[in-house]
Design a protein around this motif. Structure first.
Motif, PDB file in Angstrom:
ATOM      1  N   LEU A   1      -2.659  -2.804  -5.325  1.00  0.00           N
ATOM      2  CA  LEU A   1      -1.301  -3.336  -5.422  1.00  0.00           C
ATOM      3  C   LEU A   1      -0.551  -3.160  -4.107  1.00  0.00           C
ATOM      4  CD1 LEU A   1       0.070  -4.595  -7.925  1.00  0.00           C
ATOM      5  CD2 LEU A   1       1.307  -2.449  -8.227  1.00  0.00           C
ATOM      6  N   ALA A   2      -0.838  -2.090  -3.405  1.00  0.00           N
ATOM      7  CA  ALA A   2      -0.202  -1.813  -2.113  1.00  0.00           C
ATOM      8  C   ALA A   2      -1.106  -0.840  -1.382  1.00  0.00           C
ATOM      9  CB  ALA A   2       1.197  -1.223  -2.302  1.00  0.00           C
ATOM     10  N   ASP A   3      -0.836  -0.653  -0.088  1.00  0.00           N
ATOM     11  CA  ASP A   3      -1.640   0.278   0.690  1.00  0.00           C
ATOM     12  C   ASP A   3      -0.726   1.053   1.620  1.00  0.00           C
ATOM     13  OD1 ASP A   3      -3.790   1.631   1.610  1.00  0.00           O
ATOM     14  OD2 ASP A   3      -4.681  -0.024   2.733  1.00  0.00           O
ATOM     15  N   ALA A   4      -1.132   2.276   1.941  1.00  0.00           N
ATOM     16  CA  ALA A   4      -0.338   3.133   2.824  1.00  0.00           C
ATOM     17  C   ALA A   4      -0.592   2.767   4.277  1.00  0.00           C
ATOM     18  CB  ALA A   4      -0.703   4.596   2.582  1.00  0.00           C
ATOM     19  N   PRO A   5       0.390   3.032   5.152  1.00  0.00           N
ATOM     20  CA  PRO A   5       0.131   2.881   6.586  1.00  0.00           C
ATOM     21  C   PRO A   5      -1.002   3.820   6.983  1.00  0.00           C
ATOM     22  CG  PRO A   5       2.476   3.275   6.149  1.00  0.00           C
ATOM     23  CD  PRO A   5       1.744   3.530   4.882  1.00  0.00           C
ATOM     24  N   ARG A   6      -2.022   3.295   7.605  1.00  0.00           N
ATOM     25  CA  ARG A   6      -3.221   4.101   7.842  1.00  0.00           C
ATOM     26  C   ARG A   6      -3.171   4.883   9.149  1.00  0.00           C
ATOM     27  NH1 ARG A   6      -7.212   3.055   4.287  1.00  0.00           N
ATOM     28  NH2 ARG A   6      -6.987   1.213   2.970  1.00  0.00           N
ATOM     29  N   GLU A   7      -2.372   4.413  10.123  1.00  0.00           N
ATOM     30  CA  GLU A   7      -2.348   5.085  11.415  1.00  0.00           C
ATOM     31  C   GLU A   7      -1.897   6.541  11.275  1.00  0.00           C
ATOM     32  OE1 GLU A   7      -2.142   0.763  12.228  1.00  0.00           O
ATOM     33  OE2 GLU A   7      -1.192   2.122  10.814  1.00  0.00           O
ATOM     34  N   GLY A   8      -2.760   7.456  11.653  1.00  0.00           N
ATOM     35  CA  GLY A   8      -2.419   8.871  11.650  1.00  0.00           C
ATOM     36  C   GLY A   8      -2.546   9.559  10.315  1.00  0.00           C
TER      37      GLY A   8
END
Length: 832
Positions: free
Chosen positions: A216-223
């Protein structure tokens, strides 16, 4: 003989003692640490459990499944073993129970913590549907041994269930995260944080994995993976140094944990933990916003399709907030025409607009600006400084906007000295926050006190900088004074303001320490404070900064008793400094151009105005004028950040202030500074003309034509233009936003402000039409505005009006009672 010995050796290695010895060797060895050690420990445990399962002669249709952290292959030294014994129901219940005993008991015999269950796939799915925590554990299910098809089938079914139920389950998961954060606090600021349960900890990182699994959504992956790895590394070190299955990083154990990780000291350890937690927290904020947006759009879309006859939904509405900045779908994004690579002020303008509207900055907008924007020149242009002050003065919404900028490195690019205080812990039980968050919190508290000072911009910036020296050795007030001078000059304050800010930072503890530790009846005490402060205006600012600093420190740092002591000291010091205050405003001779405009206004009998675009540190870049003939062209070129100088000359008559302010508001021109005064005409012309010298800026878009401004001003003065209705119609056309709850306006009578007039001071939140409302209120009160001095400092308007009784012979100040009544009437008009 040799064969029997080899067999015995294998049996020993697969047994509890063999596993325990291998586990100990792994944990004590220095060759592996971090993710490799956690993975190796999981593999070692898999092999042992495989031996136990196989030796138990497990029936067909059964498998052993690792779930939770063990399922992810992330075993810390003292982690629980989360295991599910899965069976298809074909075996006898006694066989399944016997298998469970043969696996569980050796684990217990070693003293390892075990979270276990025995279920069929149907039972596992039903339990997961009823218990969110069980479902989250199963999302990380991993096959260990047994029937691989059985495990794979459960994994597939559980993931499908999760995705189907996500619209219902994700709000429940978010509520769990919020409840946990309320109980455990924020990992980013706690001196003894819980690495797992606190906000920004490992539980939140796991929740983000669950959101991603929902599709449904995804988290910011950088870091994010690095932050999660760092928290796990710290937990590993905590387990090894304490020998306990604990997640709380207690003070007495931080030095040992730091040493285990090869870090310099406990402060370095905490800074790394805080940085990781902030990454997780920011990713959580962005992710949950996206979840809300998706769920909201899903609920609206069917109704929208029905209204549109089954066609595609309309594009999301975009509402302008500032130049290059719009609101869309509950977030602040960049306008389509925005060019961050050519607009170095854009990050501050977008941040100020977001904070003032009480909205978050979109992740995409922040990252685009971070990637493309050029550095600001030194010193900053006036607009950049004003936008910073506006951001700091927005109150509580400033925090989330500041964090968004900081997450992408924009704060340290704007203010390089920020790096030394970022995530710096304060080992003082009185302090709630890290140094950097304390500075932002002080600005938030100061925003509530801006009505008490004549220079709210200096108060807000002093709040941001007062502890900036804590990143340097020695007395942080002394170091901070040096840094504050440099920062204040870099962001464009003049020498006098730089000196005031340096004094505020150097002496930000002076009032509270003197009031609580010294004898206030000793004249030498009061004189020493007066000498250090130097001026009444600085004392006023220092008083407000002292309170804001204490309120931002924590509940133990401020009280009614402390406040009364500080107020008493301020009163005594103010009495010493009062003789240094000027008696009133001095008349300033008009320039040749102003005199020319005044003569033209007298001869035409109507208003004459000139628009002059200003550039930073340069003369006028373009100008246009309009007089009675109605001539005048639009000013060439776009105004630079300083805005546009507007000079208006108009024959002296009632209602000029409110009329001019109203026309500017109708044309969406924001007033930055303004002066109104009467000027005498050259010899032979027996009349007076009002001269208004203002600096204005377009809220967005280009400037209006000078001729149009004059035409509307003529109509406003003769009463044919209903400004109030026009402003009301415009306000009604835009939806109300949550925005910032600003402090109420404050209108006071300045004591000993002038011998020739009464000075009415107005401090209020800047808003379209504010000056128009003030002018109308003064006119309704039946006073004459002899001169006015208006300034907009960030989001705060600080205005002084020199008013007299309407007597044609000699200007007469108002009586005390009448002055108070006028001030009260203006304040009520602004509150209404």
């Amino acid at each position: 003989m040799d064969e029997r010995t080899e067999s015995d050796s294998d049996s020993e290695d697969s047994g509890p003692s063999g596993y325990a010895a291998a586990r100990l060797r792994l944990l004590q060895g220095e060759a592996q640490s971090g993710p490799p050690r956690r993975s190796a420990l999981a593999d070692l445990t898999d092999d042992w459990l495989t031996g136990l399962f196989t030796a138990a002669d497990a029936p067909r249709g059964a498998s052993l499944v690792a779930v939770g952290g063990y399922g992810r292959g992330e075993l810390s030294p003292r982690s629980d073993l989360d295991l599910l014994l899965l069976h298809d129901g074909s075996a006898d219940a006694g066989e399944v129970a016997a298998l469970a005993d043969r696996v569980w008991y050796p684990i217990w015999d070693l003293g390892l913590a075990l979270d276990h269950s025995v279920r069929t796939p149907v039972e596992a799915r039903k339990t997961a549907g009823d218990d969110l925590k069980v479902q989250l554990g199963l999302l990380d299910a991993r096959h260990v041994v047994g029937d691989l098809g059985l495990t794979a089938g459960l994994r597939t079914a559980v993931l499908a269930d999760w995705r189907n139920l996500a619209p219902k389950k994700l709000p429940e998961l978010r509520e769990l995260c919020e409840e946990r954060a309320e109980r455990q606090g924020e990992l980013s600021y706690l001196l003894e944080p819980d690495l797992k349960e606190a906000r920004g900890g490992l539980r939140d990182a796991t929740a983000l994995r669950a959101v991603a699994a929902s599709w449904l959504a995804d988290a910011p992956r950088e870091g994010l993976s690095d932050a999660r790895r760092r928290l796990l590394d710290v937990r590993d070190a905590l387990h090894l140094t304490t020998g306990r299955a604990t997640d709380r990083l207690a003070l007495q154990e931080q030095d040992q944990v730091a040493a285990e990780l090869g870090l310099l000291d406990a402060d370095t350890l905490l800074r790394q933990v805080y940085e990781a937690a902030r990454t997780v927290s920011y990713a959580s904020d962005v992710t949950w916003r996206e979840v809300s947006r998706v769920l909201r759009s899903r609920s609206v879309r069917p109704r929208l399709r029905a209204m549109l006859g089954g066609g595609k939904g309309a594009a999301a509405e975009r509402s302008p907030l500032a130049e290059g900045v719009v609101e869309q779908d509950g977030e602040v994004v960049l306008a389509r025409a925005a060019k961050p690579e050519r607009d170095p002020v854009l990050p501050l303008r977008a941040a100020a607009a977001a904070a003032q509207a009480g909205l978050p900055l979109s992740l995409h907008a922040v990252r685009r600006m971070a990637a493309a924007v050029r550095p600001l020149p030194t010193p900053w242009p006036a607009e950049a400084r004003e936008q910073l002050v506006t951001l700091l003065g927005a109150g509580r919404p400033t925090v989330q906007v500041w964090e968004a900028l900081e997450a992408e490195g924009l704060i340290t690019r704007l203010l390089p000295d920020w790096e030394r205080v970022r995530c710096r812990p304060q080992r003082n039980a009185v302090h709630t926050w890290t140094v950097d968050r304390h500075l932002v919190e002080t600005a938030v508290q100061a925003s509530e006190l801006t009505r008490r000072v004549g220079r709210p911009d200096l108060l807000l910036v002093a709040g941001l900088l007062h502890d900036i020296g804590k990143g340097w050795p020695g007395d942080h007030s002394v170091a901070g004074e040096i840094i504050a001078r440099d920062v204040a000059a870099r962001i464009g304050f003049d020498r006098a303001d730089v000196a005031v800010l340096a004094t505020l930072v150097r002496h930000h503890l002076l009032l509270i320490e003197t009031a609580t530790r010294r004898d206030l009846d000793d004249p030498a005490t009061v004189r020493a404070v007066a000498d250090a402060v130097g001026a009444q205006g600085t004392l006023e600012l220092l008083h407000a900064l002292t309170e804001a600093d204490a309120l931002a420190t924590g509940p133990a740092a401020w009280s009614a008793w402390r406040g009364s002591l500080v107020a008493d000291l301020v009163k005594r010091v103010g009495a010493v400094l009062s003789g240094d205050e000027p008696e009133g405003a001095e008349d300033v001779a008009p320039t040749a151009e102003q005199e020319r405009l005044a003569v033209e206004a007298f001869r035409t009998g109507g208003p004459v105005l000139a628009l002059r675009a200003q550039t930073e540190g340069v003369g006028a870049s373009a100008s246009a004028s309009a007089s009675g003939s109605g001539s005048g062209d639009e000013a060439a070129g776009d105004p630079e950040p300083l805005g546009v100088e507007l000079v208006i000359a108009v024959p002296d008559q009632p209602g000029v202030l409110s009329a001019v302010a109203g026309v500017l508001a109708v044309h969406r021109l924001a007033v930055r500074t303004a002066e109104l005064r009467g000027v005498g005409l050259p010899s032979g012309l027996e009349d007076s003309v009002l001269l208004l010298n203002w600096r204005v800026a377009a809220e967005y878009g280009s400037l209006p034509q000078a001729a149009r401004l004059r035409a509307d001003l003529v109509r406003a003065l003769d009463g044919s233009l209903d400004i109030a209705s026009r402003l009301a119609e415009r306000d009604a056309a835009y939806p109300r936003r949550r925005g910032v709850v600003a402090p109420p306006p404050r209108v006071t009578v300045a004591s000993a402000g002038s011998r020739l007039a009464t000075v009415i001071e107005v401090r209020a939140q800047d808003a379209p039409g504010l000056l128009h409302r003030i002018g109308r209120a003064l006119e309704s009160a039946g006073v004459v505005v002899r001169s006015a001095h208006v300034s907009t400092l960030g989001a705060n308007a600080v205005d002084a009006f020199y008013v007299t009784e309407p007597k044609p012979e000699t200007p007469t100040p108002l009586s005390g009672e009448r002055a108070v009544g006028v001030a009260r009437a203006v304040e009520e008009a602004l509150r209404g």
